[in-house]
Design an enzyme around this catalytic site. Structure first.
Site, PDB file in Angstrom:
ATOM      1  CD  GLU A   1      -2.809  -1.370   2.359  1.00 47.43           C
ATOM      2  OE1 GLU A   1      -2.841  -0.461   3.186  1.00 47.43           O
ATOM      3  OE2 GLU A   1      -3.494  -2.407   2.456  1.00 47.43           O
TER       4      GLU A   1
ATOM      5  CD  GLU B   1      -4.575  -7.939   1.629  1.00 44.18           C
ATOM      6  OE1 GLU B   1      -5.488  -7.259   2.146  1.00 44.18           O
ATOM      7  OE2 GLU B   1      -3.384  -7.628   1.719  1.00 44.18           O
TER       8      GLU B   1
HETATM    9  O1  9MR Z   1      -7.184  -8.816   8.289  1.00 46.82           O
HETATM   10  C1  9MR Z   1      -6.390  -7.915   8.995  1.00 46.82           C
HETATM   11  C2  9MR Z   1      -7.062  -7.529  10.300  1.00 46.82           C
HETATM   12  O2  9MR Z   1      -7.148  -8.657  11.151  1.00 46.82           O
HETATM   13  C3  9MR Z   1      -6.285  -6.415  10.974  1.00 46.82           C
HETATM   14  O3  9MR Z   1      -6.971  -5.988  12.115  1.00 46.82           O
HETATM   15  C4  9MR Z   1      -6.121  -5.269   9.993  1.00 46.82           C
HETATM   16  C5  9MR Z   1      -5.359  -4.113  10.588  1.00 46.82           C
HETATM   17  O4  9MR Z   1      -5.245  -3.064   9.714  1.00 46.82           O
HETATM   18  O5  9MR Z   1      -5.432  -5.734   8.840  1.00 46.82           O
HETATM   19  C6  9MR Z   1      -6.165  -6.681   8.147  1.00 46.82           C
HETATM   20  O6  9MR Z   1      -5.490  -7.034   6.957  1.00 46.82           O
HETATM   21  C7  9MR Z   1      -5.209  -5.986   6.043  1.00 46.82           C
HETATM   22  C8  9MR Z   1      -3.978  -6.380   5.276  1.00 46.82           C
HETATM   23  O7  9MR Z   1      -2.923  -6.655   6.163  1.00 46.82           O
HETATM   24  C9  9MR Z   1      -3.572  -5.319   4.269  1.00 46.82           C
HETATM   25  N1  9MR Z   1      -4.670  -4.993   3.401  1.00 46.82           N
HETATM   26  C10 9MR Z   1      -5.919  -4.667   4.040  1.00 46.82           C
HETATM   27  C11 9MR Z   1      -6.332  -5.780   5.000  1.00 46.82           C
HETATM   28  C12 9MR Z   1      -7.673  -5.476   5.633  1.00 46.82           C
HETATM   29  O8  9MR Z   1      -7.586  -4.360   6.454  1.00 46.82           O
END
Ligand code: 9MR
Length: 326
Positions: free
Chosen positions: A133, A239
């Site tokens: 990102e 994802e």
């Molecule tokens: O799925 C992840 C969630 O459990 C966390 O709380 C969150 C924190 O920002 O991150 C989520 O995963 C993210 C991923 O690492 C990067 N892309 C966006 C995803 C959804 O927020």
């Protein structure tokens, strides 16, 4: 093959990874593989992405202090079972502990972080999301703590450090909204091209695919994947989940929503399969069941974006995915 006949979904549950000619993965955390991994995971998936255990705040909570407990457990369990492991993420602006922003030399912090993780899991982690990102919605570099302290070259530095630490690992750039925002997609491709021109063996681009039944349009998605592989990069749907309530207009989910979700999954997988095989890295679902999904809590809404419901039963979405593999 044992099959559960599922009357709700109208398809017979197979084993996704055996039916697919690409790796089918899901995001997973250490707490889910202890003491044994979930049967649903073993049945359907042959790859995993580390959802939270490798994130900075969890693995590197203090200056010079690493806590590998969760990551080691997850990676060992997967590696022993021949599951392909995707390391996520090395450099990101979220889930950073406070001390990072207070450090006087961010360059040194970043390099040490990358070297430590990549060295430790060399030979076990197959591929890394090195930078996650880095772009804003206008296609410019996002103003993160990394950019502001190290400068634009943090990108090159991150990839170079990862590549030197494990020359055998695949390296990815990962971001969201790449199908719906062509400017951002072009910028991602251009980041990867520049890295490649500077001697980085970058393998591909992760399109996060946090999408919904409302979009992106199929044509946009098709054009986006075509652009990536034609530029010579592998495509990872990294994802994937399909929201049924993106505008928070619903308090319950209907049968109709689930059918639309089934159609979306079907089309997404068909589009993925249109990519020439050498450019297919795989599809990763962002969680095993709707009980594990980040969507409801994060957006504070009713949602159900994955293939299995909160009890682990296959949804129509599952059949959408599975039928698209035929
Ligand atoms: O799925 C992840 C969630 O459990 C966390 O709380 C969150 C924190 O920002 O991150 C989520 O995963 C993210 C991923 O690492 C990067 N892309 C966006 C995803 C959804 O927020």
């Amino acid at each position: 093959m044992s099959c559960r006949q599922n009357t709700t979904t109208g398809c017979e549950e197979g084993e996704l990874w055996k039916l697919a000619d690409f790796t089918v993965s899901t995001a997973l955390n250490a707490y889910q593989v202890f003491p044994g991994s979930p049967p649903l995971f073993d049945r359907h998936f042959n790859g995993l992405t580390t959802e939270n255990d490798l994130k900075f705040e969890n693995i590197h909570p203090g200056p010079g202090f690493y806590d590998f407990t969760g990551a080691d457990r997850l990676i060992r369990a997967a590696y022993e079972r021949n599951i392909r492991i995707h390391g996520h993420p090395l450099v990101w602006h979220q889930q950073l502990p406070e001390w990072v922003g207070q450090s006087h030399d961010l360059r040194e912090v970043m390099i040490d972080h990358i070297q430590t993780l990549v060295n430790r899991y060399r030979g076990q982690v197959h591929a890394w999301d090195v930078v996650n990102e880095a772009l804003d919605e206008r296609g410019g570099l996002r103003k993160t703590v990394w950019l502001e302290n190290i400068g634009e070259d943090y990108l090159y530095l991150a990839y170079k450090t990862a590549q030197d630490a494990d020359p055998g690992a695949l390296l990815f750039y990962n971001d969201f909204n790449l199908a719906s925002n062509p400017r951002k997609l072009d910028a991602a491709i251009s980041i990867c091209r520049n890295l490649r021109n500077r001697g980085i063996r970058i393998s591909g681009i992760g399109m996060q695919m946090h999408i919904s039944i409302a979009g992106p349009y199929r044509m946009e998605l098709q054009e986006a994947v075509d652009k990536i592989w034609r530029a010579g990069f592998m495509v990872h749907f990294s994802e994937l989940d399909v929201s049924v309530n993106p505008w928070v207009t619903k308090t319950t989910i209907t049968e109709k929503d689930l059918r639309e979700q089934q159609d979306t999954y079907y089309d997404v997988v068909r589009i993925y399969r249109s990519i020439p095989p050498q450019y297919q890295y795989g599809i990763t679902l962002w969680g095993l069941t709707d009980a594990d999904s980040w969507l409801p809590a994060y957006f504070n809404r009713v949602d159900a974006g994955l293939l299995f419901n909160t009890s682990g039963q296959p949804k129509p979405a599952y059949c959408g995915f599975q039928n698209a593999l035929k």
